[in-house]
Design a protein around this motif. Sequence first.
Motif, PDB file in Angstrom:
ATOM      1  N   ILE A 137      78.723  22.575 -44.774  1.00 27.50           N
ATOM      2  CA  ILE A 137      79.026  23.318 -46.000  1.00 27.50           C
ATOM      3  C   ILE A 137      80.129  24.334 -45.741  1.00 27.50           C
ATOM      4  N   GLY A 138      80.095  24.962 -44.554  1.00 27.20           N
ATOM      5  CA  GLY A 138      81.149  25.901 -44.184  1.00 27.20           C
ATOM      6  C   GLY A 138      82.518  25.236 -44.170  1.00 27.20           C
ATOM      7  N   VAL A 139      82.597  24.037 -43.631  1.00 23.34           N
ATOM      8  CA  VAL A 139      83.859  23.286 -43.603  1.00 23.34           C
ATOM      9  C   VAL A 139      84.309  22.968 -45.024  1.00 23.34           C
ATOM     10  N   GLU A 140      83.376  22.509 -45.856  1.00 24.11           N
ATOM     11  CA  GLU A 140      83.702  22.152 -47.239  1.00 24.11           C
ATOM     12  C   GLU A 140      84.213  23.350 -48.026  1.00 24.11           C
ATOM     13  N   GLN A 141      83.638  24.528 -47.767  1.00 30.23           N
ATOM     14  CA  GLN A 141      84.008  25.729 -48.517  1.00 30.23           C
ATOM     15  C   GLN A 141      85.070  26.569 -47.824  1.00 30.23           C
ATOM     16  N   GLY A 142      85.459  26.153 -46.618  1.00 30.38           N
ATOM     17  CA  GLY A 142      86.481  26.895 -45.883  1.00 30.38           C
ATOM     18  C   GLY A 142      86.001  28.231 -45.364  1.00 30.38           C
ATOM     19  N   THR A 143      84.707  28.319 -45.063  1.00 29.94           N
ATOM     20  CA  THR A 143      84.141  29.569 -44.556  1.00 29.94           C
ATOM     21  C   THR A 143      83.397  29.297 -43.247  1.00 29.94           C
ATOM     22  N   ALA A 144      83.095  30.386 -42.539  1.00 29.67           N
ATOM     23  CA  ALA A 144      82.326  30.243 -41.300  1.00 29.67           C
ATOM     24  C   ALA A 144      80.885  29.872 -41.653  1.00 29.67           C
ATOM     25  N   PRO A 145      80.275  28.992 -40.867  1.00 27.39           N
ATOM     26  CA  PRO A 145      78.872  28.633 -41.137  1.00 27.39           C
ATOM     27  C   PRO A 145      77.972  29.831 -40.953  1.00 27.39           C
ATOM     28  N   LYS A 146      76.963  29.947 -41.806  1.00 33.45           N
ATOM     29  CA  LYS A 146      76.054  31.083 -41.724  1.00 33.45           C
ATOM     30  C   LYS A 146      74.917  30.795 -40.759  1.00 33.45           C
ATOM     31  N   LYS A 147      74.477  31.848 -40.099  1.00 33.35           N
ATOM     32  CA  LYS A 147      73.334  31.748 -39.202  1.00 33.35           C
ATOM     33  C   LYS A 147      72.058  32.080 -39.973  1.00 33.35           C
ATOM     34  N   PHE A 148      70.961  31.509 -39.515  1.00 27.04           N
ATOM     35  CA  PHE A 148      69.659  31.751 -40.123  1.00 27.04           C
ATOM     36  C   PHE A 148      68.782  32.496 -39.122  1.00 27.04           C
ATOM     37  N   SER A 149      68.129  33.543 -39.589  1.00 27.02           N
ATOM     38  CA  SER A 149      67.242  34.295 -38.697  1.00 27.02           C
ATOM     39  C   SER A 149      66.047  33.434 -38.309  1.00 27.02           C
ATOM     40  N   LYS A 150      65.388  33.820 -37.245  1.00 24.40           N
ATOM     41  CA  LYS A 150      64.232  33.069 -36.763  1.00 24.40           C
ATOM     42  C   LYS A 150      63.137  32.998 -37.826  1.00 24.40           C
ATOM     43  N   LYS A 151      62.883  34.119 -38.507  1.00 25.56           N
ATOM     44  CA  LYS A 151      61.841  34.132 -39.542  1.00 25.56           C
ATOM     45  C   LYS A 151      62.225  33.288 -40.742  1.00 25.56           C
TER      46      LYS A 151
END
Length: 292
Positions: A235-249
Motif C-alpha cells: 500500500i505504501g508503494v501504491e500511495q507513494g508513502t513509507a509503509p507504516k509500522k504496527f505496534s505489538k498490541k
Amino acid sequence: LGAFDYISKPPDLNRLLTTVRNALDKKELVIENKILKKKVSKNYEMIGESPEITGIKEIIEKVAPTDARVLITGSNGTGKELVAHWVHEKSERHAAPFVEVNCAAIPSELIESELFGHVKGAFTSAIKDRAGKFETANKGTIFLDEIGDMSLSAQAKVLRALQENKISRVGSDKDISVDVRVVAATNKDLSKEIEEGRFREDLYHRLAVILVKVPSLNERRDDIPMLIEHFSEKIGVEQGTAPKKFSKKALELLRAYDWTGNIRELRNVVERLTILGSDEITEEDVKLFASK
C-alpha cells in the motif's frame, strides 16, 4: 606458426566486436527476463509460513511441473486465485497464456460462448466468428473460477473438452483441438451440489485429480503479522508513502479478530489503518478504525 598467422592475418575487429556485443546483449536479455519473472511472481506471492500454507506450497512444487488438473476449494477471499497462478507460473506452460474465467460473473446463456467461442450467426448478437477462452489458452492454463456456478449444459461441454481435448464453437459442428491445462476453483461444497443435481459427478472426478483446500484466515492466524507487513509495504508503494509500522498490541488485536472476509478483508483493514491511523498504528487506532 600460429602466432605468425595471427600477426600476418589479424581478425576482423568489427566482426569480433559485433560477436562480443551480441553475446553481451543476449546475457543482458536473460538477466532482464529473470528480473521480469521475479516481478511477475511477486505479484502473486503467497505470504505465510504456517503449516497450512507451507503444505500448499509443497503440493504446488510437486504438481506444477505435471499436467495434472487441480481443483482448489475454499471460502471467498482466501486466495484461491493465487494458488492457480502459482501452479501456472511454476509449470512448463508458464510462458503460454494464463486465462481466467469467472464462471459466476457470466450469465448462463453466455457461458458456452465465452468458453468455446461462436460462429457468425449462432445467435442474434454474433456478428462475427469469435474464439473462446479455451482456444485463447491453448498451450497454457485456463482457470475456471467458481466452477460450481456453471450451468449443466456448459459442464457437459467442459467434460468433453477434458476427455477429448477438443471443443466446438457455438453454432458449429467443427471440432477444434486444444492443448490446455485446466485449474478450477469453487467456494461451494461440490459433493452437496452433486447430490442435489447441480453439478456433474463425472466432471468432478475429471477436475479433482489434485485437491487443494485453501484455509480461511482464522485457520492460519500465525500468518497475520506477516500479511499485515506485506500489505503495508504494498500500500505504501501504491500511495507513494513509507509503509507504516504496527505496534505489538495492534498486531495482537488484529490477530484475534474474526476474519469472516479472509485475506481480502484484512487487506482492506490495513489500507484503512494506513490512511486514517497514526504514524505507527496503535491499539487505539485498531479499535477506532478496524473494530468489528
